[in-house]
Enzyme design. Structure first.
Site, short mmCIF file in Angstrom:
data_model
loop_
_atom_site.label_atom_id
_atom_site.label_comp_id
_atom_site.label_asym_id
_atom_site.label_seq_id
_atom_site.Cartn_x
_atom_site.Cartn_y
_atom_site.Cartn_z
N ARG A 4 -8.95 -8.36 4.26
CA ARG A 4 -7.85 -7.84 5.08
C ARG A 4 -7.96 -6.32 5.21
O ARG A 4 -7.85 -5.76 6.30
CB ARG A 4 -6.51 -8.22 4.43
CG ARG A 4 -5.25 -7.74 5.15
CD ARG A 4 -4.04 -8.21 4.35
NE ARG A 4 -2.75 -7.90 4.98
CZ ARG A 4 -2.00 -6.85 4.72
NH1 ARG A 4 -2.43 -5.95 3.83
NH2 ARG A 4 -0.84 -6.68 5.31
N GLN A 20 0.83 -1.20 0.00
CA GLN A 20 0.00 0.00 0.00
C GLN A 20 0.87 1.25 0.00
O GLN A 20 1.87 1.32 0.70
CB GLN A 20 -0.88 -0.02 1.25
CG GLN A 20 -2.21 0.65 1.04
CD GLN A 20 -3.25 0.19 2.05
OE1 GLN A 20 -3.30 -0.97 2.40
NE2 GLN A 20 -4.08 1.10 2.50
N HIS A 71 0.28 -2.80 11.07
CA HIS A 71 1.42 -3.52 11.67
C HIS A 71 1.66 -3.10 13.12
O HIS A 71 2.80 -2.95 13.55
CB HIS A 71 2.69 -3.35 10.82
CG HIS A 71 2.53 -3.92 9.44
ND1 HIS A 71 2.48 -5.27 9.18
CD2 HIS A 71 2.37 -3.31 8.24
CE1 HIS A 71 2.30 -5.46 7.89
NE2 HIS A 71 2.23 -4.29 7.30
N GLN A 100 1.81 -11.38 10.34
CA GLN A 100 2.30 -10.20 9.61
C GLN A 100 1.40 -8.99 9.83
O GLN A 100 1.86 -7.85 9.76
CB GLN A 100 2.39 -10.55 8.11
CG GLN A 100 3.01 -9.48 7.24
CD GLN A 100 2.08 -9.06 6.12
OE1 GLN A 100 0.94 -8.67 6.35
NE2 GLN A 100 2.56 -9.16 4.90
N SER A 118 4.54 -6.07 2.87
CA SER A 118 3.23 -6.01 3.51
C SER A 118 2.16 -6.62 2.60
O SER A 118 2.18 -7.82 2.34
CB SER A 118 2.90 -4.57 3.89
OG SER A 118 1.76 -4.51 4.69
N LEU A 119 1.24 -5.82 2.07
CA LEU A 119 0.24 -6.34 1.13
C LEU A 119 0.90 -7.11 -0.02
O LEU A 119 0.38 -8.13 -0.49
CB LEU A 119 -0.57 -5.16 0.56
CG LEU A 119 -1.37 -5.46 -0.71
CD1 LEU A 119 -2.54 -6.37 -0.42
CD2 LEU A 119 -1.84 -4.19 -1.39
#
Length: 295
Positions: A115, A9, A196, A245, A90-91
């Site tokens: 998510r 993102q 996170h 994560q 991440s994503l």
């Protein structure tokens, strides 16, 4: 050895992937598949003129995954570039898992939509925040934020750039202390939530339930996961790391160092933008990262 890295993102832009889809319209079917899977018209969001709509987390995540996945197929099928190792930020880890056939493309799209939704719902607007710290060691940052109950390191992006996440009031206070401690620059990030961090733990719990419904397969490429910064081949372990994560640190510096240790000589950023290429140059200049669209 070749590595593909997939962005997260923040790399999304209106009209991302447009030129590629105009040149290879056969890949548009993946936009259609994704839109049908989540019952959202991603094409109108990505190629529209409403940037705010694209930046809604539940829209950003499936949109970015879909365009990055199309770029992966382009690299493999049109350029004949096949990775030995994949990783995502991440994503982007979800795109890496779809590319490595751990999950089907449809399941990945469906799950990142959830998510995004769960992450948005996990923490009420205005409660959480994130901040970038430039030019201070991770050890010093860890030491300073340890006095705050609801902050943790979200992203170790490069030796010079570290992102903290958590309670917004605590973030603002911590950024002042970090600047006083010698950080070159501190910036409160314009984000929709404290990604996170433990404040989005409700999203982690919900995603764990969703992921238990799916069968994970062994990856066809080596994959380095954010949570451990290690190669993982066991499908059950991959699932566990993917859940952790959500609230865990994205260990990007260690991920790139691991690639180098394994013998990677070339890294391609497979997705819109050049955020990861910029970070990788700061981690290890010898890898010469390049956008797959510039090949």
């Amino acid at each position: 050895m070749i590595a593909f890295v997939f962005p997260g993102q923040g790399s999304q832009t209106l009209n991302m992937g447009k030129e590629l889809l105009e040149e290879y319209p056969e890949y548009k079917k993946y936009l259609d598949i994704a839109s049908k899977t989540i019952d959202v018209d991603l094409e109108s969001i990505i190629f529209g003129d409403d940037e705010k709509k694209l930046t809604l987390t539940e829209n950003t995540q499936p949109s970015l995954l879909t365009i990055s996945y199309i770029m992966y197929l382009y690299a493999k099928e049109k350029l004949n570039i096949i990775p030995d190792i994949v990783a995502g930020h991440s994503l982007g880890e979800w795109t890496a898992l779809a590319a490595a056939e751990v999950l089907s493309f449809e399941d990945a799209v469906k799950l990142v939509r959830l998510r995004g939704k769960y992450m948005s719902e996990a923490c009420p607007p205005g409660i959480g925040g994130m901040g970038a710290v430039i030019g201070l060691s991770i050890d010093k940052i860890s030491e300073i934020i340890s006095q705050f109950e609801n902050i943790n390191i979200a992203n170790h992006n490069s030796p010079e750039q570290i992102v903290i996440s958590g309670d917004k009031k605590e973030i603002l206070e911590a950024l002042k202390l970090l600047k006083e401690a010698g950080a070159k620059k501190v910036v409160e990030l314009n984000v929709s939530g404290p990604f996170h961090s433990k404040l989005v733990f409700p999203a982690q719990e919900k995603m764990e339930k969703e992921l238990k419904k799916l069968k994970f397969k062994k990856p066809i490429y080596k994959i380095i996961q954010n949570y451990t910064a290690q190669i993982e081949e066991n499908p059950q372990k991959i699932r566990e790391n993917l859940v952790k994560q959500i609230t865990g640190t994205v260990r990007w510096v260690e991920t790139i160092q691991k690639m180098k240790d394994l013998g990677v000589k070339k890294v391609y950023e497979v997705g819109p933008g050049k955020v990861l290429a910029g970070l990788i140059k700061r981690i290890d200049k010898t890898l010469k990262p390049q956008s797959i669209l510039k090949v």
